[in-house]
Design a protein around this motif. Structure first.
Motif, PDB file in Angstrom:
ATOM      1  N   ILE A 103      -0.221  -7.490  -9.625  1.00 33.75           N
ATOM      2  CA  ILE A 103      -1.513  -6.949 -10.034  1.00 33.75           C
ATOM      3  C   ILE A 103      -1.562  -5.519  -9.540  1.00 33.75           C
ATOM      4  CG2 ILE A 103      -4.010  -7.116  -9.741  1.00 33.75           C
ATOM      5  CD1 ILE A 103      -3.620 -10.135  -9.364  1.00 33.75           C
ATOM      6  N   ALA A 104      -1.675  -4.599 -10.461  1.00 41.46           N
ATOM      7  CA  ALA A 104      -1.602  -3.194 -10.062  1.00 41.46           C
ATOM      8  C   ALA A 104      -2.738  -2.362 -10.646  1.00 41.46           C
ATOM      9  CB  ALA A 104      -0.258  -2.613 -10.483  1.00 41.46           C
ATOM     10  N   LEU A 161     -12.691   3.074  -2.846  1.00 41.37           N
ATOM     11  CA  LEU A 161     -11.853   4.127  -3.423  1.00 41.37           C
ATOM     12  C   LEU A 161     -11.022   3.588  -4.581  1.00 41.37           C
ATOM     13  CD1 LEU A 161     -10.652   5.765  -0.108  1.00 41.37           C
ATOM     14  CD2 LEU A 161     -12.162   6.781  -1.799  1.00 41.37           C
ATOM     15  N   PRO A 162     -10.578   4.488  -5.472  1.00 47.70           N
ATOM     16  CA  PRO A 162      -9.740   4.039  -6.579  1.00 47.70           C
ATOM     17  C   PRO A 162      -8.460   3.386  -6.040  1.00 47.70           C
ATOM     18  CG  PRO A 162     -10.385   6.327  -6.862  1.00 47.70           C
ATOM     19  CD  PRO A 162     -10.815   5.935  -5.499  1.00 47.70           C
ATOM     20  N   ARG A 163      -8.013   2.400  -6.729  1.00 51.61           N
ATOM     21  CA  ARG A 163      -6.800   1.704  -6.318  1.00 51.61           C
ATOM     22  C   ARG A 163      -5.963   1.448  -7.553  1.00 51.61           C
ATOM     23  NH1 ARG A 163      -9.662  -3.466  -4.162  1.00 51.61           N
ATOM     24  NH2 ARG A 163      -7.623  -4.074  -3.416  1.00 51.61           N
ATOM     25  N   GLY A 164      -4.783   0.960  -7.355  1.00 42.58           N
ATOM     26  CA  GLY A 164      -4.008   0.515  -8.491  1.00 42.58           C
ATOM     27  C   GLY A 164      -3.024   1.544  -8.990  1.00 42.58           C
ATOM     28  N   ASP A 217      -1.875   3.391  -5.505  1.00 45.32           N
ATOM     29  CA  ASP A 217      -2.426   3.044  -4.218  1.00 45.32           C
ATOM     30  C   ASP A 217      -1.950   1.672  -3.741  1.00 45.32           C
ATOM     31  OD1 ASP A 217      -3.882   3.037  -1.966  1.00 45.32           O
ATOM     32  OD2 ASP A 217      -5.837   2.903  -2.922  1.00 45.32           O
ATOM     33  N   GLN A 218      -2.295   0.666  -4.488  1.00 48.03           N
ATOM     34  CA  GLN A 218      -1.982  -0.684  -4.018  1.00 48.03           C
ATOM     35  C   GLN A 218      -1.422  -1.556  -5.143  1.00 48.03           C
ATOM     36  OE1 GLN A 218      -5.795  -1.961  -2.539  1.00 48.03           O
ATOM     37  NE2 GLN A 218      -5.506  -0.942  -0.575  1.00 48.03           N
ATOM     38  N   GLN A 232       0.844  -1.191   0.000  1.00 45.78           N
ATOM     39  CA  GLN A 232       0.000   0.000   0.000  1.00 45.78           C
ATOM     40  C   GLN A 232       0.873   1.231   0.000  1.00 45.78           C
ATOM     41  OE1 GLN A 232      -4.031  -1.361   2.198  1.00 45.78           O
ATOM     42  NE2 GLN A 232      -2.655  -0.062   3.337  1.00 45.78           N
ATOM     43  N   LEU A 233       0.593   2.084  -0.906  1.00 46.78           N
ATOM     44  CA  LEU A 233       1.378   3.301  -1.011  1.00 46.78           C
ATOM     45  C   LEU A 233       0.484   4.514  -0.901  1.00 46.78           C
ATOM     46  CD1 LEU A 233       2.483   1.028  -3.226  1.00 46.78           C
ATOM     47  CD2 LEU A 233       4.232   2.758  -3.497  1.00 46.78           C
ATOM     48  N   ASP A 234      -0.591   4.385  -0.186  1.00 41.78           N
ATOM     49  CA  ASP A 234      -1.517   5.505  -0.182  1.00 41.78           C
ATOM     50  C   ASP A 234      -1.245   6.464   0.969  1.00 41.78           C
ATOM     51  OD1 ASP A 234      -4.439   4.114   1.431  1.00 41.78           O
ATOM     52  OD2 ASP A 234      -2.352   3.549   1.595  1.00 41.78           O
ATOM     53  N   PRO A 235      -0.468   7.472   0.714  1.00 41.54           N
ATOM     54  CA  PRO A 235      -0.338   8.482   1.739  1.00 41.54           C
ATOM     55  C   PRO A 235      -1.729   9.071   1.958  1.00 41.54           C
ATOM     56  CG  PRO A 235       1.248   8.802  -0.039  1.00 41.54           C
ATOM     57  CD  PRO A 235       0.221   7.833  -0.520  1.00 41.54           C
TER      58      PRO A 235
END
Lengths: 450, 177
Positions: free
Chosen positions: A369-370, A392-395, A434-435, A338-341
């Protein structure tokens, strides 16, 4: 016969069933005469197969391995049966025949990983060494022991412990985490202060002198001195008696737990998350790190699975065309990065600082899978069982309006290294990224539970 | 019948029955050393109780009866949970099945030998590791550089294939299930 039952009987014959699975299998056998006969036939074929190999009637094709001890326990057993027969003969006054007993292959675990581990004399601890009943002492670094029954134990030095048998460890000193699948339920760790019996779970244990042992349960339950301790609970057991509730603190296990979970190393801003209170799979909030957690230890891919990336290389965007496929029948472990600051999801600012990190797994990465669509589609079988991945949007999909600029400036780079085990991320903080779900070849036993 | 004659009969009967009893015991007592202990207990019990054996009944049935009781007794000592009625019933039913299957054991063994000889070398090597060396899938996996799960799956497929092959050979006019 039912396919699942046949699979279960096969697992039973390979010694891979937990006590509970055996109970279920026996209950099934007790249901009808037909079931009992099917079970008896399977067991009989199993025994006859062993006898045929033993008698040399089905030529063995393997060349003998140098130094290997090919003496089988079956020899031992058959000799035991002969002893039983001899005993009867002795009772009727006939001679007992004697013969030396062959030695058993006594190893029951392997040092699967050694990360900077060294012995007290400074010698580096080699990985892939089989171990049995013995005392192991490391001055520093980490080692992971994988037991034949499926449990794994990661120890951080300085540490000293004694492997008493496949189900029993005496832990004198050190920090360790354990993952114990159903197949090894009952796995026991003793210290000078307490007896810890695993009831199918993951837990951390710290023994650093001072007459106490700290136990922290990540998943499932353990029994400490007869008291049940559940996930998210921690206790201190004291030598002078008593088990007291303590603060659930996973920081001390931050080096060992990832190795238990198949992650050898994280660097930069990458942080492997230990499960526990405050851990919400899918929406773990940490705006300081790229957080990584294990979603599932073992998943069997039933139908060929399309992923976004699988080959080593440097990637600057995820293309939306058809991706590589993981073949049906593959077994994978899944991890989520997870890279969602938090709160920066909708921003795209070229002046943001960089988010860099690297993670190395102990098994090859077979796919990434991104894209949001594929993440969503795979949540149900690859996502954490308790995961709440939200709407929420991811990827790894930067907004279209910024895509060209981002590509031109080389802002976001994802590298899947040639060793196929290392993933390097270098992103601008505030990217819409995001992920990423990372699928790694599973080395877990089929008895592991997801 | 004097004691010497009686013991002679016991020896002959036990020699015949021992392989079947051993297979039955091993089917439930998966640890080899424990299975050996149980088999020795069975042998001793058979000697002790031989006077009560009714020679009009098949010896194998009587021996399996002794064995099933000692398997249950082993369960009581070894299981970390209480033994259930289902456990006992499974032991009884499977013992009956072993007895019923006795007449076809030799044919099954021959069919199995032919089927195993047809297994490709690599898979046969895996079978040998499991059956001849008694290695667990995790150890086999380390030796051949595969994952433990791969080995467990392969062994399952091999067992499935062998079952079907044996059934075809023993019942050539029936479709294997």
């Amino acid at each position: 016969m039912n396919v699942e039952i046949e699979k279960q009987i096969s697992a039973y014959l390979s010694g891979l069933c937990s006590e509970e699975e055996v109970r279920i299998l026996l209950a099934w056998s007790a249901e009808t005469e037909e079931n009992a006969t099917a079970f008896a036939r399977a067991c009989l074929r199993h025994e006859l197969t062993g006898e045929l190999f033993e008698e040399g009637r089905v030529a063995e094709v393997r060349p003998p391995e140098a130094g290997s001890n090919s003496t089988s326990q079956r020899h031992f057993f058959q000799w035991g049966a002969a002893i039983a027969a001899a005993l009867i003969l002795s009772l009727i006054g006939l001679a007992i025949w004697t013969q030396p007993q062959p030695e058993n292959d006594s190893s029951f675990a392997v040092i699967a990983q050694s990360v900077g581990a060294r012995l007290p004399d400074g010698t580096v601890v080699a990985s892939n060494r089989e171990v049995g009943v013995e005392t192991i002492e490391i001055a520093g670094g980490l080692i992971r022991l994988d037991f034949d029954h499926g449990a794994s134990m990661t120890v951080e030095g300085p540490a000293r412990f004694e492997l008493r048998d496949a189900m029993h460890v005496y832990f004198e000193e050190g920090v360790a985490t354990f993952h114990v699948p159903e197949s090894a339920k009952g796995f026991t760790v003793d210290t000078a202060d307490a007896e810890v019996i695993d009831l199918g779970t993951a837990f951390g244990l710290t023994k650093r002198g001072g007459g106490k042992t700290d136990v922290c349960v990540f998943e499932g339950e353990v029994e400490v001195e007869g008291e049940r301790i559940r996930a998210g609970e921690a206790v201190s057991a004291r030598k002078d008696g008593g088990v007291q509730e303590s603060f659930f603190e996973t920081e001390i296990y931050e080096k060992v737990w990832p190795v238990t979970s198949g992650v050898l190393q994280t660097t930069g801003m990458m942080r492997f998350v230990s499960p526990g209170p405050g851990f919400f799979p899918g929406r773990f909030e940490d705006n300081q790190h790229i957080t990584v957690f294990l979603e599932r230890r073992q998943v069997s891919i039933e139908n060929a699975l399309e992923v976004d990336l699988a080959d080593p290389g440097e990637y600057r965007r995820i293309r939306r065309e058809k991706g590589p496929r993981i073949p049906a029948g593959s077994e994978v472990a899944s991890y989520l990065l997870q890279l969602d600051p938090v709160g920066l999801l909708d921003k795209w600012d070229g002046d943001k600082p960089r988010v860099e990190g690297q993670i190395t797994f102990d098994q090859p990465i077979v796919g990434l899978i991104a894209s949001g669509r594929k993440l969503l589609a795979t949540d149900i079988f690859l996502g954490h069982p308790d995961g709440n991945y939200g709407e929420l949007p991811r990827g790894l999909e930067p907004p279209k309006e910024n895509l060209q600029q981002a590509e031109a400036e080389g802002k976001d780079v994802l590298i899947l290294a040639a060793d196929q085990r290392t993933l390097i991320l270098n992103f601008a903080a505030g990217s819409a990224l995001d992920q990423i779900r990372v699928l790694v070849a599973s080395d877990a036993l089929s008895t592991s539970r997801n | 019948m004097d004691d010497t004659e009686s013991f002679k009969i016991l020896t002959v009967e036990w020699t015949r029955a021992q392989p079947a009893v051993a297979r039955f015991v091993r089917s439930f007592v998966r640890n080899r050393a424990d299975a050996e202990d149980v088999l020795q207990e069975v042998a001793l019990a058979i000697v002790d109780r031989f006077e009560s054996y009714d020679a009009s009944r098949p010896f194998i049935a009587w021996a399996l009866g002794v064995a099933r009781n000692l398997v249950k007794s082993h369960f009581r000592k070894q299981l970390r949970r209480p033994i259930t009625a289902d456990d006992e019933s499974a032991v009884d039913r499977v013992a009956d099945a072993f007895e019923a299957l006795q007449p076809e054991v030799e044919e099954m063994k021959e069919a199995l030998a032919e089927c195993i000889r047809r297994v490709p070398d690599e898979e046969r090597r895996m079978l040998a590791m499991q059956y001849e060396e008694d290695l667990k899938p995790a150890v086999i996996a380390r030796k051949i550089g595969k994952t433990a799960n791969h080995v467990a799956v392969m062994l399952h497929r091999l067992r499935l294939g062998l079952r079907q092959c044996v059934e075809r050979k023993m019942n050539p006019h029936q479709n294997p299930s």
